[in-house]
Motif scaffolding. Structure first.
Motif, PDB file in Angstrom:
ATOM      1  N   ALA A  48       5.135   7.314   4.409  1.00  0.00           N
ATOM      2  CA  ALA A  48       5.752   7.086   3.115  1.00  0.00           C
ATOM      3  C   ALA A  48       5.369   8.181   2.141  1.00  0.00           C
ATOM      4  O   ALA A  48       6.188   8.662   1.373  1.00  0.00           O
ATOM      5  N   ASP A  49       4.113   8.588   2.216  1.00  0.00           N
ATOM      6  CA  ASP A  49       3.658   9.666   1.353  1.00  0.00           C
ATOM      7  C   ASP A  49       4.528  10.886   1.557  1.00  0.00           C
ATOM      8  O   ASP A  49       5.030  11.487   0.634  1.00  0.00           O
ATOM      9  N   LEU A  50       4.679  11.185   2.837  1.00  0.00           N
ATOM     10  CA  LEU A  50       5.456  12.351   3.194  1.00  0.00           C
ATOM     11  C   LEU A  50       6.832  12.248   2.583  1.00  0.00           C
ATOM     12  O   LEU A  50       7.329  13.148   1.937  1.00  0.00           O
ATOM     13  N   ASP A  51       7.391  11.077   2.790  1.00  0.00           N
ATOM     14  CA  ASP A  51       8.756  10.926   2.368  1.00  0.00           C
ATOM     15  C   ASP A  51       8.913  10.982   0.871  1.00  0.00           C
ATOM     16  O   ASP A  51       9.861  11.496   0.341  1.00  0.00           O
ATOM     17  N   ARG A  52       7.943  10.394   0.214  1.00  0.00           N
ATOM     18  CA  ARG A  52       8.063  10.364  -1.225  1.00  0.00           C
ATOM     19  C   ARG A  52       7.805  11.736  -1.819  1.00  0.00           C
ATOM     20  O   ARG A  52       8.317  12.087  -2.855  1.00  0.00           O
ATOM     21  N   ALA A  68      12.767  -5.405   0.042  1.00  0.00           N
ATOM     22  CA  ALA A  68      13.099  -4.050  -0.411  1.00  0.00           C
ATOM     23  C   ALA A  68      14.246  -4.133  -1.400  1.00  0.00           C
ATOM     24  O   ALA A  68      15.352  -4.473  -1.028  1.00  0.00           O
ATOM     25  N   LYS A  69      13.968  -3.798  -2.665  1.00  0.00           N
ATOM     26  CA  LYS A  69      14.949  -4.100  -3.695  1.00  0.00           C
ATOM     27  C   LYS A  69      15.603  -2.875  -4.315  1.00  0.00           C
ATOM     28  O   LYS A  69      16.063  -2.891  -5.445  1.00  0.00           O
ATOM     29  N   SER A  70      15.625  -1.787  -3.579  1.00  0.00           N
ATOM     30  CA  SER A  70      16.388  -0.635  -4.022  1.00  0.00           C
ATOM     31  C   SER A  70      16.607   0.229  -2.790  1.00  0.00           C
ATOM     32  O   SER A  70      16.016  -0.022  -1.746  1.00  0.00           O
ATOM     33  N   GLN A  71      17.441   1.225  -2.962  1.00  0.00           N
ATOM     34  CA  GLN A  71      17.730   2.069  -1.807  1.00  0.00           C
ATOM     35  C   GLN A  71      16.466   2.784  -1.331  1.00  0.00           C
ATOM     36  O   GLN A  71      16.228   2.903  -0.137  1.00  0.00           O
ATOM     37  N   SER A 114       0.828  -1.206   0.000  1.00  0.00           N
ATOM     38  CA  SER A 114       0.000   0.000   0.000  1.00  0.00           C
ATOM     39  C   SER A 114       0.864   1.258   0.000  1.00  0.00           C
ATOM     40  O   SER A 114       0.410   2.339  -0.322  1.00  0.00           O
ATOM     41  N   GLU A 115       2.131   1.098   0.375  1.00  0.00           N
ATOM     42  CA  GLU A 115       3.042   2.238   0.313  1.00  0.00           C
ATOM     43  C   GLU A 115       3.793   2.271  -1.012  1.00  0.00           C
ATOM     44  O   GLU A 115       4.719   3.043  -1.193  1.00  0.00           O
ATOM     45  N   GLY A 116       3.450   1.347  -1.886  1.00  0.00           N
ATOM     46  CA  GLY A 116       4.004   1.420  -3.228  1.00  0.00           C
ATOM     47  C   GLY A 116       5.171   0.499  -3.520  1.00  0.00           C
ATOM     48  O   GLY A 116       5.775   0.581  -4.581  1.00  0.00           O
ATOM     49  N   PHE A 140      10.834   0.848   3.534  1.00  0.00           N
ATOM     50  CA  PHE A 140      10.703  -0.372   4.320  1.00  0.00           C
ATOM     51  C   PHE A 140      10.949  -0.095   5.792  1.00  0.00           C
ATOM     52  O   PHE A 140      10.194  -0.512   6.663  1.00  0.00           O
ATOM     53  N   GLU A 141      12.018   0.634   6.066  1.00  0.00           N
ATOM     54  CA  GLU A 141      12.394   0.860   7.453  1.00  0.00           C
ATOM     55  C   GLU A 141      11.291   1.581   8.218  1.00  0.00           C
ATOM     56  O   GLU A 141      10.988   1.253   9.356  1.00  0.00           O
TER      57      GLU A 141
END
Ligand SMILES: Nc1ncnc2c1ncn2[C@@H]1O[C@H](COP(=O)(O)OP(=O)(O)OP(=O)(O)O)[C@@H](O)[C@H]1O
Ligand SMILES: [Mg+2]
Lengths: 312, 468
Positions: B222-226, B62-65, B25-27, B71-72
């Motif tokens: 996650a939204d915030l971060d993205r 989690a397959k990228s930075q 749900s966080e993408g 993920f964290e």
């Protein structure tokens, strides 16, 4: 798609995380938590590992250390633009085949075309040039397979690679299918120059390697340059850290820290004052435009020569 | 939701599946094969070891930075919440006075009174120096327990974190005194102290939830971060567009006001001169030309680590503002405030600007924690004499004071002197006043406060501000 052979051929299934970490350390690689755990999982689950991170943080070295730690042979496929199957999987040795045809016909270049017998003959194993991927699959003893800088290849190559890593077999039309005899530990490294496909990532465990924490880097430097004074080594790593903070074209990597440590030892420096720094900074900073910035931002801030408060 | 007793393996499987749902749900692209991998991976590690458990999941999911980063955050939030839910299920809400015995990791009660604070401090310093996270977490629980017994809790998580930290004498950079005076000194590094604070915070939040029986809202981290541009140049164009729009709107706004404003000043001389044409009768009033409204803007921008990704965004806002407004003064702050107007005027290149500011800002004093209160006091003393009713103050910050005195009165003075004060907060409203955010102390004093973590929000801000 046949199920891959069982994992963990090299180390006992009970070999825990700490055992992996210790074995790596004994082979000269000081792994952090995630690197140790992923190395452990790679062996237990038999999955390839995709390692990403900035240049010089020890991606390649991890594969080498794993090979030393497990006593497995290291097979390395260095990727580059335009790398194709012939250089990655196998190739027929045309020159040798041609010679054989000529010898069989016994009539020189102008002779009759070779008969069916010869045809079968020249597609035997002795005419096969084994390239790293095939070598890793065909090896009797388990190996560590390093596919270095996979991001330099194209998507087509990636698709081929995915097939090999999923099936652990390679089909050679003239010879049949070569199946894996043992499970390799596979590491793929990428410098992130392009996005890899979802499918490949899906197949892999993922490890992001970053510049190490200060303490670990000090340990790494001291491992490589044991004669350097401990306080100086720490100071050096701190200064390198300051340099990394700047927005450089090419920030210094662990390799540069090590080189610098060697140089300071040779020079007999006992502290990093601004004079020592300015004299040696070209070891850690390679780009010309970076040099000015580093001299101004870091060099100027270090204590002047003679004052003994460089290290605490 | 009451659960029947089940084998831990099944429980973990259930939890994993819903954890993966949350990641999705966080993408994050988490498919069935990832879930299966994750499950086999966690079977290879002891579940009681949080770090190994987390790394095993991260390596498979989690397959990228960027994935790893998301993920964290989801991991922390999710497993934290899962543990809390279970605690609530098990025991129901607990009285606020802490009647329930404190529980350690293993479930045995810990007696706060029997904790020797000096010894505890010593162990915490060592754990921080060793970077031992698991130990830090256990010690944080002890510290919170000991602190709670002394009845010094304020009930506000962020404030208590700082009180506990101070009562333990944990100042970054300080030397640990070995008990016998002979041992080696351990220097505390800032990151280590921060990590320990994180554990304190989590433990305090856990207790708060236990007391109130309520979960904090699932935060759209996650939204915030993205949303925030992590790459300084990536959204620069969009920011510049919004700011240009702001400028245009403000310009027209100025004209409208000019027309409508009462109390215009009659220019007596010009009126008299004009009246000569009408035989000395002042038929047409001449007004003094209004001094053109010169929007003097003061922008105060928090560049501390708690708003790091936001800082980049805000610095680009500042950068764009400087492009558009000549009468603009800008300041950056963490513990102290520092004027950077000149830097912006000299350097046109955004990267250079942000570099210069992070290197030479001189705004972090000792601890590196934002000190809003001190910043207002400094601003009042040094700059506020220049403020007048025509000036607009824009604050860009998260109002996280790290438990320090917010000095709202000083901020009030500042807003009184300025004509208008706007606050742009890089956190969603949902987070405001949660933890050590003291937005409630400042918000009523501002003309208006906005959440601002995307260029969309910035546009909204422009809309509102520019509307007469
Ligand atoms: N954890 C470690 N322990 C010991 N030595 C290390 C460690 N990490 C890196 N090194 C040393 O750092 C150097 C650089 O490592 P390496 O060449 O593996 O980096 P890399 O990530 O593969 O870089 P590139 O992206 O440029 O290929 C090597 O000399 C290696 O010995
Ligand atoms: Mg390499």
């Amino acid at each position: 798609m046949s199920p891959p052979p069982t994992a963990a051929a090299g180390s006992g299934p009970a070999a825990g995380l700490e055992a992996t970490r210790d074995a790596l350390a004994a082979s000269g690689y000081l792994a952090d938590d995630s690197a140790a755990l992923v190395s452990h999982l790679a062996q237990q689950l038999g999955k390839p590992v995709l390692v990403e991170g900035p240049a010089g943080v020890g991606k390649t070295e991890l594969a080498k250390a794993l090979s030393r730690a497990t006593g497995r042979e290291l097979i390395r496929l260095q990727c580059y633009e335009g790398l194709d199957e012939a250089k990655a999987l196998y190739e027929w040795n045309y020159r040798k085949q041609l010679l054989r045809i000529q010898a069989e016909a016994g009539t020189g270049p102008e002779g009759e075309p070779a008969g069916g017998e010869v045809m079968e003959d020249i597609f035997g194993e002795e005419f096969l040039l084994t390239r790293p991927l095939l070598a890793a699959i065909a090896s009797e003893a388990p190996v560590v397979l390093l596919i270095d800088e996979i991001d330099k290849t194209d998507q087509e190559f990636e698709a081929m690679l995915l097939e090999v890593l999923s099936d652990f077999q390679i089909s050679i039309p003239e010879l049949g299918v070569v199946e894996a005899q043992s499970m390799p530990i596979v590491l793929l490294t990428s410098n992130n120059s392009r996005e890899l496909t979802e499918a490949l990532k899906r197949r892999c465990l993922y490890l992001w390697l970053d510049y190490p924490a200060i303490d670990r880097e000090v340990e790494i430097v001291r491992l490589h340059v044991p004669d350097l004074d401990a306080g100086l080594a720490r100071r050096l790593v701190e200064v390198v850290g300051m340099v990394r903070e700047l927005d450089l074209k090419k920030p210094p990597s662990i390799a540069e820290s090590i080189d610098w440590a060697r140089a300071l030892l040779l020079l007999g420096a006992d502290q990093i004052d601004s004079e020592t720094f300015n004299r040696t900074m070209s070891i850690i900073v390679k780009h010309r435009t970076d040099l000015d910035l580093v001299a101004e931002r870091v060099g100027m801030r270090l204590p002047a020569a003679g004052r003994n408060d460089g290290t605490s | 939701m009451p659960r029947p007793a089940r084998a831990p393996r099944d429980l973990i499987a259930d939890q994993l599946v819903s954890f993966c749902d949350e990641l999705r749900s966080e993408g994050l692209a988490v498919g069935t094969s990832e879930i299966l991998d994750a499950f086999s991976a966690v079977e290879q590690v002891p579940w009681s070891d949080r770090l190994q458990f987390r790394e095993a999941l991260a390596a498979t999911l989690a397959k990228s930075q960027e994935d790893r980063h998301l993920f964290e955050q989801v991991f922390d939030r999710w497993f934290f919440r899962a543990a809390e839910l279970e605690a609530i299920d098990r025991e129901g809400p607990v009285e606020a006075d802490g009647a329930e015995p404190d529980r350690g990791e293993s479930g045995e009660p810990i007696d706060g009174e029997r904790i020797d604070v000096d010894e505890l401090t010593e162990m915490i310093r060592q754990a921080i120096a060793d970077g031992d996270d698991a130990l830090m977490r256990d010690l944080a629980q002890l510290a919170v327990a000991a602190f709670g017994r002394r009845g010094e809790g304020s009930g506000v998580v962020g404030v208590d974190v700082q009180r506990i930290r101070r009562s333990l004498g944990l100042t970054p950079g300080s030397q640990a005194q070995a008990a016998d005076g002979a041992g080696e000194d351990v220097e505390l590094d800032r990151d280590g102290v921060r990590r320990f604070e994180g554990h304190l915070r989590r433990e305090l939040e856990r207790r708060l939830i236990e007391r109130t029986g309520k979960l904090p809202p699932a935060r759209p981290l996650a939204d915030l971060d993205r949303a925030l541009p992590t790459n300084p140049t990536q959204d620069l164009a969009a920011v510049h567009r919004s700011v240009t729009m702001l400028k245009r709107r403000l310009a027209t706004l100025g004209n409208e006001q000019r027309g409508r404003r009462r109390g215009r000043v009659v220019d007596v001389r010009r009126t008299m001169r004009a009246s000569l044409e009408t035989g000395g009768v002042p038929l047409t009033l001449r007004y003094r030309p209004r001094r053109p409204r010169r929007p003097e803007i003061y922008v105060l921008c928090d560049v501390s680590t708690s708003v790091t990704s936001a800082s980049v965004f805000f610095l680009s806002v500042l950068h764009a503002l400087h492009d558009s407004f000549r009468k603009l003064r800008s300041f950056v702050f963490i513990e102290r405030i520092s004027e950077v107007t000149e830097t912006f005027e000299r350097e046109r290149d955004f990267r250079k600007v942000s570099e210069r500011i992070s290197q030479d800002g001189g705004v972090a004093d000792i601890s590196g924690y934002t000190d809003y209160g001190r910043v207002w006091l400094e601003f009042l003393e040094e700059i506020s004499a220049d403020l007048d009713p025509r000036s607009t103050v824009i604050v860009l910050g998260d109002a996280r004071t790290n438990g320090r005195d917010p000095h709202a009165a000083a901020f009030a003075k500042l807003t009184e002197r300025a004509g208008r004060t706007f606050w742009l907060n890089p956190e969603p409203r949902l987070y405001w006043n949660y933890g050590d955010s003291v937005m409630a102390a400042y918000e009523p004093l501002t003309t208006e406060s906005f959440e601002c973590w995307t260029t969309k929000h910035l546009e909204h801000f422009v809309d509102v501000v520019a509307k007469p």
